[in-house]
Design an enzyme around this catalytic site. Structure first.
Site, PDB file in Angstrom:
ATOM      1  N   CYS A   1       0.868  -1.319  -0.054  1.00 42.18           N
ATOM      2  CA  CYS A   1       0.005   0.127   0.059  1.00 42.18           C
ATOM      3  C   CYS A   1       0.956   1.199  -0.040  1.00 42.18           C
ATOM      4  CB  CYS A   1      -1.187   0.069   1.038  1.00 42.18           C
ATOM      5  SG  CYS A   1      -2.376   1.229   1.277  1.00 42.18           S
TER       6      CYS A   1
ATOM      7  N   HIS B   1      -3.464  -5.314   0.264  1.00 39.63           N
ATOM      8  CA  HIS B   1      -3.036  -5.881   1.555  1.00 39.63           C
ATOM      9  C   HIS B   1      -2.853  -7.392   1.308  1.00 39.63           C
ATOM     10  CE1 HIS B   1      -2.665  -2.055   3.834  1.00 39.63           C
ATOM     11  NE2 HIS B   1      -3.718  -1.519   2.906  1.00 39.63           N
TER      12      HIS B   1
ATOM     13  N   GLU C   1      -1.611  -9.447   3.196  1.00 44.37           N
ATOM     14  CA  GLU C   1      -1.312 -10.080   4.527  1.00 44.37           C
ATOM     15  C   GLU C   1      -2.899 -10.597   5.182  1.00 44.37           C
ATOM     16  OE1 GLU C   1      -1.651  -5.646   5.360  1.00 44.37           O
ATOM     17  OE2 GLU C   1      -0.958  -6.954   3.768  1.00 44.37           O
TER      18      GLU C   1
END
Length: 627
Positions: free
Chosen positions: A444, A570, A572
């Site tokens: 990001c 993102h 993750e």
């Protein structure tokens, strides 16, 4: 028999089962981990599970909260900005939840007020009981039916975690609603797990039960009586302590569970399994299934975590490093990848501000002193107020320590974030990774600062910046997205799962193994498409784009670099313990291959400077950029 009894018989054993997990004494005991671990055991027994988190705060969601207030904001596929515990549920139980699986006071009250404005209550006086409590119960019943697994199977058991602590004013409404809910669903369909604290008084080294006893008394005063008590402690509960808690809290000794500190959180499901927690739950809920005899995959993962010896140090350069929960999903994704590769992960937290050059003089500019920090617009700004020598020395020490630690890391990761503070330090970290061929991964804002760094140091656009940092930047390489709201903050970003098309023969394509991926987003700013051609001509490729080709999603270097990638989304949020995210896996693999000096050997550190030959070649080949 009564109407209620006939209703319960009609519902029968095939009804949805509910497990409530609440906490007493203090917050932060690990209710989310206990709830997730119970979910793991249920899934191992072949039971389809879903989960709901209740947060008693007035916010509609966690989207506008500072990470220091409530940890990270976990983004869901449908764009919901939720509590970080939903991330624990998704990772442990391998499910995909929705925004409605996170209930807040703000959501419930807004829902009821909206119904009142429509006239749904037919002129009734709208009250907390029954209207708020009924709305909550209806919400739970509706959301519990939503399929959350890839197979779209209907859930059989719904885990409900009540945030906060029993006895808090803000949670009293939810406790009353759940008391009514237990009666509503009938016996055999509701199990209550209370997580409590058994502290050890260090002066005498004795486990104390009074906090748990008083916590259960407070819980009983709300009309609840727990079926299981999970006791958090630093060491296993002594047998006499178990008997004492069982006697005073009116539960069998076998229902008092020791949840003591373990080497890593993945031991918790095994800890609960060893104490036959699942058998107790199945018996309470009258579920005719047997617990799994073995959990080979989970056991193997725990063994890899415990036996990892080869250390891999990853620098996480951010601005919320004072609270690790601010980057919880990033930490977990790194751990998942390290576990798969049998590596011992060591995260080096670096505050990005500490990487910025501190002032070298205490003299003010009018007294002939020099200038200090290079500002984030690329120029330099004078210090308007002289600082104390002690403060300057402290900054200088933090600066030296930060760079010393950065140079000893195998890889550099810059996670997402907002605001101007520390951006210059992140840009310097990107520059160091690019020039010294250190594996780099930007997420990001991390991708955006890599673009700014390349614009300044390769395309020689000294004033290149993001309009988030400088609204009047002459070279705005990162801009505010046109559809974003400038008046409202909550829920107005580009949120949720979006498709990204990946260029073949790119690093991203090699990592994913496919040309189309769906990842979760949370951002207001994007790479300015007007500069894309100039970047790609200079060697910065955009190998992943949105379906319309207008939004840059993935960036890589054309030049030979062991690993350099930035993503606007993102990744993750979609990493799982037994299924690490491909980019995190590739990043950890590349980082583990790099040799670095030991922290105690500063003579081997490289200086952060641009090689003169590289600088000359970059100047010669710098392409024209838009005005």
């Amino acid at each position: 028999c009564s109407v209620i009894e006939r209703t319960w018989k009609r519902i029968g054993s095939n009804a949805m089962k509910y497990i409530l997990v609440s906490g007493g004494v203090v917050s932060g005991l690990g209710k989310g981990i206990c709830s997730s671990s119970i979910g793991v055991l249920l899934k191992a027994a072949g039971i389809h599970v879903t989960s709901i988190k209740i947060d008693p705060y007035l916010n509609t969601d966690a989207g506008t909260m500072s990470p220091y207030e409530h940890g990270e904001v976990f983004v869901l596929d449908d764009g919901g900005e939720a509590d970080l515990d939903l991330g624990n549920y998704e990772r442990f139980m391998n499910v995909s939840l929705t925004r409605d699986h996170n209930i807040t006071t703000g959501k419930i009250y807004s829902h009821v007020i909206e119904k009142e404005r429509r006239g749904d209550y037919l002129g009734k006086t709208v009250q907390v009981v029954p209207h708020i409590t009924d709305a909550l119960q209806n919400w739970i019943e509706r959301v519990a039916q939503i399929p959350v697994e890839e197979t779209k199977a209907k859930p059989e058991v719904c885990l409900i975690e009540l945030g906060g602590t029993v006895g808090d004013i803000e949670s009293s409404v939810f406790l009353e609603a759940l008391r009514q809910f237990r009666f509503r669903v009938g016996p055999g369909n509701f199990c209550h797990v209370q997580v409590s604290l058994v502290p050890v008084v260090h002066a005498v080294g004795q486990q104390k039960t009074k906090p748990t006893q008083h916590g259960i008394m407070t819980l009983r005063s709300t009309g609840h009586s727990p079926d299981i008590i999970c006791c958090r402690s630093t060491k296993p509960l002594e047998r006499e302590i178990v008997r004492k808690i069982a006697l005073s809290c009116m539960v069998p000794p076998s229902h008092v569970i020791s949840v003591h500190d373990v080497r890593n959180i993945y031991h918790v499901p095994l800890l609960l399994r060893k104490q036959r927690v699942l058998e107790i739950i199945l018996q309470t809920l009258k579920i005719n299934k047997m617990p799994a005899e073995r959990m080979p995959n989970w056991n193997a993962m725990v063994m890899r975590e415990d036996n990892a010896k080869r250390e891999c140090r990853i620098a996480v350069v951010g601005k919320y490093t004072g609270l690790s929960d601010s980057y919880l999903s990033v930490i977990k994704a790194l751990k998942h990848a390290a576990n798969q590769l049998k590596l011992k992960l060591k995260i080096v937290w670096l505050e990005s501000v500490d990487l910025e050059q501190p002032p070298s003089s205490v003299e003010s500019p009018r007294e002939g002193g020099g200038e200090s920090f290079s500002n984030i617009s690329g120029g330099s700004s004078p210090i308007m107020t002289p600082e104390r020598p002690s403060k300057i020395r402290a900054k200088s020490e933090r600066y030296s320590k930060a760079w010393k630690e950065l140079r000893c890391c195998h890889g550099i990761l810059i996670p997402g974030g907002f605001g101007a503070r520390g951006v210059q330090g992140k840009i310097l970290a990107v520059q160091y990774a690019r020039l010294n061929k250190v594996p780099f991964f930007g997420i990001c804002l991390g991708m955006q600062v890599s673009v700014i760094e390349y614009a300044r140091n390769v395309l020689h656009m000294e004033d290149a910046n993001s309009t988030e940092i400088d609204q009047h930047a002459e070279s705005p390489v990162v801009i505010f997205m046109p559809e974003g709201s400038k008046t409202h903050m909550g829920g107005t970003m580009r949120l949720g799962s979006r498709q990204t098309n990946i260029e073949e023969k790119s690093l991203a394509h090699k990592l994913y193994g496919k040309a189309e991926v769906h990842e979760r987003h949370r951002h207001r700013y994007e790479v300015n498409p007007e500069y894309v051609a100039a970047f790609e001509k200079a060697g910065l490729r955009f190998t992943g784009r949105s379906t319309d080709g207008k939004r840059m999603e993935i960036t890589e270097l054309k030049s030979e670099h062991p690993f350099f990638i930035g993503v606007q989304y993102h990744p993750e949020f979609k990493s799982r313990p037994m299924r690490p995210h491909p980019i995190f896996l590739g990043f950890m693999r590349a980082s583990s291959k790099r040799e670095v000096p030991k922290l105690s050997d500063p003579t081997k550190f490289k200086k952060l400077e641009l090689d003169p030959t590289e600088k000359a070649s970059e100047t010669k080949s710098a392409p024209e950029v838009p005005k």
